[in-house]
Write a protein that holds these residues in place. Structure first.
Motif, short mmCIF file in Angstrom:
data_model
loop_
_atom_site.label_atom_id
_atom_site.label_comp_id
_atom_site.label_asym_id
_atom_site.label_seq_id
_atom_site.Cartn_x
_atom_site.Cartn_y
_atom_site.Cartn_z
N LEU A 97 0.82 -1.21 0.00
CA LEU A 97 0.00 0.00 0.00
C LEU A 97 0.86 1.26 0.00
O LEU A 97 0.53 2.24 -0.69
N ALA A 98 1.96 1.24 0.76
CA ALA A 98 2.85 2.41 0.77
C ALA A 98 3.49 2.60 -0.61
O ALA A 98 3.59 3.73 -1.11
N ALA A 101 0.91 4.00 -2.96
CA ALA A 101 0.70 5.43 -2.71
C ALA A 101 1.82 6.26 -3.35
O ALA A 101 1.55 7.28 -4.00
N GLY A 104 1.39 6.18 -7.05
CA GLY A 104 0.26 7.04 -7.40
C GLY A 104 0.67 8.50 -7.49
O GLY A 104 0.26 9.22 -8.41
#
Length: 148
Positions: A97-98, A101, A104
Protein backbone atom coordinates in the motif's frame (compact mmCIF):
# COMPACT_ATOMS: atom_id res chain seq x y z
CA UNK A 1 -8.69 -15.38 -12.90
CA UNK A 2 -5.62 -15.10 -10.67
CA UNK A 3 -3.51 -17.07 -13.15
CA UNK A 4 -4.70 -14.85 -16.01
CA UNK A 5 -3.69 -11.73 -14.07
CA UNK A 6 -0.28 -13.20 -13.22
CA UNK A 7 0.31 -14.04 -16.88
CA UNK A 8 -0.72 -10.48 -17.79
CA UNK A 9 1.55 -9.06 -15.10
CA UNK A 10 4.54 -11.18 -16.19
CA UNK A 11 4.08 -10.14 -19.81
CA UNK A 12 3.78 -6.45 -18.85
CA UNK A 13 6.88 -6.64 -16.65
CA UNK A 14 8.73 -8.48 -19.42
CA UNK A 15 7.72 -5.81 -21.95
CA UNK A 16 8.80 -3.03 -19.59
CA UNK A 17 12.14 -4.75 -18.97
CA UNK A 18 12.61 -5.24 -22.70
CA UNK A 19 12.01 -1.51 -23.16
CA UNK A 20 14.49 -0.72 -20.36
CA UNK A 21 17.12 -2.92 -22.03
CA UNK A 22 16.47 -1.20 -25.36
CA UNK A 23 16.91 2.21 -23.71
CA UNK A 24 20.22 1.08 -22.16
CA UNK A 25 21.41 -0.21 -25.55
CA UNK A 26 20.35 3.07 -27.17
CA UNK A 27 22.23 5.11 -24.55
CA UNK A 28 25.37 3.01 -25.03
CA UNK A 29 25.18 3.23 -28.82
CA UNK A 30 24.64 6.99 -28.71
CA UNK A 31 27.54 7.35 -26.28
CA UNK A 32 29.84 5.48 -28.63
CA UNK A 33 28.57 7.56 -31.55
CA UNK A 34 29.26 10.75 -29.59
CA UNK A 35 32.80 9.61 -28.76
CA UNK A 36 33.43 8.75 -32.39
CA UNK A 37 32.06 12.06 -33.65
CA UNK A 38 33.78 14.19 -31.03
CA UNK A 39 37.27 12.67 -30.91
CA UNK A 40 37.69 11.04 -34.31
CA UNK A 41 35.78 13.35 -36.64
CA UNK A 42 35.99 16.43 -34.38
CA UNK A 43 32.34 17.24 -35.13
CA UNK A 44 30.39 16.73 -31.88
CA UNK A 45 26.73 15.82 -32.15
CA UNK A 46 25.07 17.77 -29.32
CA UNK A 47 21.74 16.01 -29.75
CA UNK A 48 23.21 12.70 -28.54
CA UNK A 49 23.76 14.01 -25.02
CA UNK A 50 20.10 14.90 -24.68
CA UNK A 51 18.94 11.56 -26.04
CA UNK A 52 21.34 9.66 -23.76
CA UNK A 53 19.99 11.49 -20.73
CA UNK A 54 16.37 10.81 -21.60
CA UNK A 55 16.95 7.21 -22.62
CA UNK A 56 18.52 6.61 -19.20
CA UNK A 57 15.49 8.20 -17.52
CA UNK A 58 13.17 5.93 -19.53
CA UNK A 59 15.39 2.96 -18.69
CA UNK A 60 15.08 3.57 -14.96
CA UNK A 61 11.32 4.05 -14.97
CA UNK A 62 10.77 0.99 -17.16
CA UNK A 63 13.03 -1.21 -15.01
CA UNK A 64 11.34 -0.35 -11.70
CA UNK A 65 8.46 -2.86 -12.21
CA UNK A 66 10.96 -5.72 -12.45
CA UNK A 67 12.51 -4.59 -9.16
CA UNK A 68 9.07 -4.57 -7.55
CA UNK A 69 8.39 -8.02 -9.02
CA UNK A 70 11.55 -9.39 -7.40
CA UNK A 71 10.85 -7.63 -4.09
CA UNK A 72 13.98 -5.52 -4.38
CA UNK A 73 12.44 -2.06 -4.00
CA UNK A 74 11.08 -1.66 -0.49
CA UNK A 75 12.73 -3.86 2.07
CA UNK A 76 11.75 -4.36 5.69
CA UNK A 77 14.00 -7.38 6.21
CA UNK A 78 14.56 -7.20 9.97
CA UNK A 79 10.87 -6.86 10.80
CA UNK A 80 10.03 -9.51 8.24
CA UNK A 81 12.51 -12.03 9.66
CA UNK A 82 11.51 -11.48 13.29
CA UNK A 83 7.77 -11.62 12.66
CA UNK A 84 5.48 -14.63 12.72
CA UNK A 85 3.81 -15.62 9.40
CA UNK A 86 0.56 -13.76 10.15
CA UNK A 87 2.41 -10.49 10.79
CA UNK A 88 4.49 -11.02 7.64
CA UNK A 89 1.29 -11.01 5.61
CA UNK A 90 0.30 -7.69 7.22
CA UNK A 91 3.76 -6.28 6.48
CA UNK A 92 3.38 -7.33 2.84
CA UNK A 93 0.12 -5.40 2.65
CA UNK A 94 1.53 -2.32 4.39
CA UNK A 95 4.59 -2.22 2.12
CA UNK A 96 2.42 -2.77 -0.97
CA UNK A 97 0.00 0.00 0.00
CA UNK A 98 2.85 2.41 0.77
CA UNK A 99 4.48 1.59 -2.59
CA UNK A 100 1.16 2.06 -4.40
CA UNK A 101 0.70 5.43 -2.71
CA UNK A 102 4.18 6.52 -3.80
CA UNK A 103 3.63 5.27 -7.35
CA UNK A 104 0.26 7.04 -7.40
CA UNK A 105 2.01 10.32 -6.58
CA UNK A 106 4.60 9.65 -9.30
CA UNK A 107 1.87 8.92 -11.86
CA UNK A 108 -0.17 12.00 -10.88
CA UNK A 109 2.70 14.49 -10.88
CA UNK A 110 4.45 12.79 -13.79
CA UNK A 111 1.39 13.23 -15.97
CA UNK A 112 1.11 16.85 -14.81
CA UNK A 113 4.78 17.45 -15.68
CA UNK A 114 4.30 15.78 -19.05
CA UNK A 115 1.34 17.99 -19.88
CA UNK A 116 3.08 21.16 -18.74
CA UNK A 117 6.29 20.18 -20.53
CA UNK A 118 4.44 19.77 -23.80
CA UNK A 119 5.14 23.38 -24.68
CA UNK A 120 8.88 23.05 -24.05
CA UNK A 121 11.35 21.65 -26.53
CA UNK A 122 14.44 19.59 -25.78
CA UNK A 123 17.72 21.48 -25.91
CA UNK A 124 19.59 20.17 -28.90
CA UNK A 125 16.41 18.65 -30.37
CA UNK A 126 14.18 21.67 -30.79
CA UNK A 127 11.60 19.75 -32.84
CA UNK A 128 10.92 17.25 -30.02
CA UNK A 129 8.67 18.17 -27.11
CA UNK A 130 9.67 17.58 -23.49
CA UNK A 131 6.35 15.77 -23.14
CA UNK A 132 8.07 12.59 -24.34
CA UNK A 133 10.80 12.83 -21.73
CA UNK A 134 8.41 13.47 -18.84
CA UNK A 135 6.04 10.74 -20.00
CA UNK A 136 8.49 8.18 -18.58
CA UNK A 137 7.16 8.81 -15.07
CA UNK A 138 3.48 7.95 -15.59
CA UNK A 139 4.22 5.12 -18.03
CA UNK A 140 6.73 3.52 -15.66
CA UNK A 141 4.31 4.11 -12.79
CA UNK A 142 1.49 2.28 -14.56
CA UNK A 143 3.76 -0.70 -15.15
CA UNK A 144 4.69 -0.55 -11.44
CA UNK A 145 1.04 -0.63 -10.35
CA UNK A 146 0.58 -3.85 -12.29
CA UNK A 147 3.78 -5.28 -10.79
CA UNK A 148 2.91 -4.39 -7.23
Amino acid sequence: MKNMFLIFERSCTWAAMLGACAMLALAAALGMFQILMRFVFEQPAEWTEVLIRFSLIWMVFLAIPAAFRQGAMVSVDVLYRWSPPRIRRVLDWVVSLAALALIGVIIWWGWDYAQRGGVQSMAGLESVSMFWAYLAMPVGGLFCVIGI
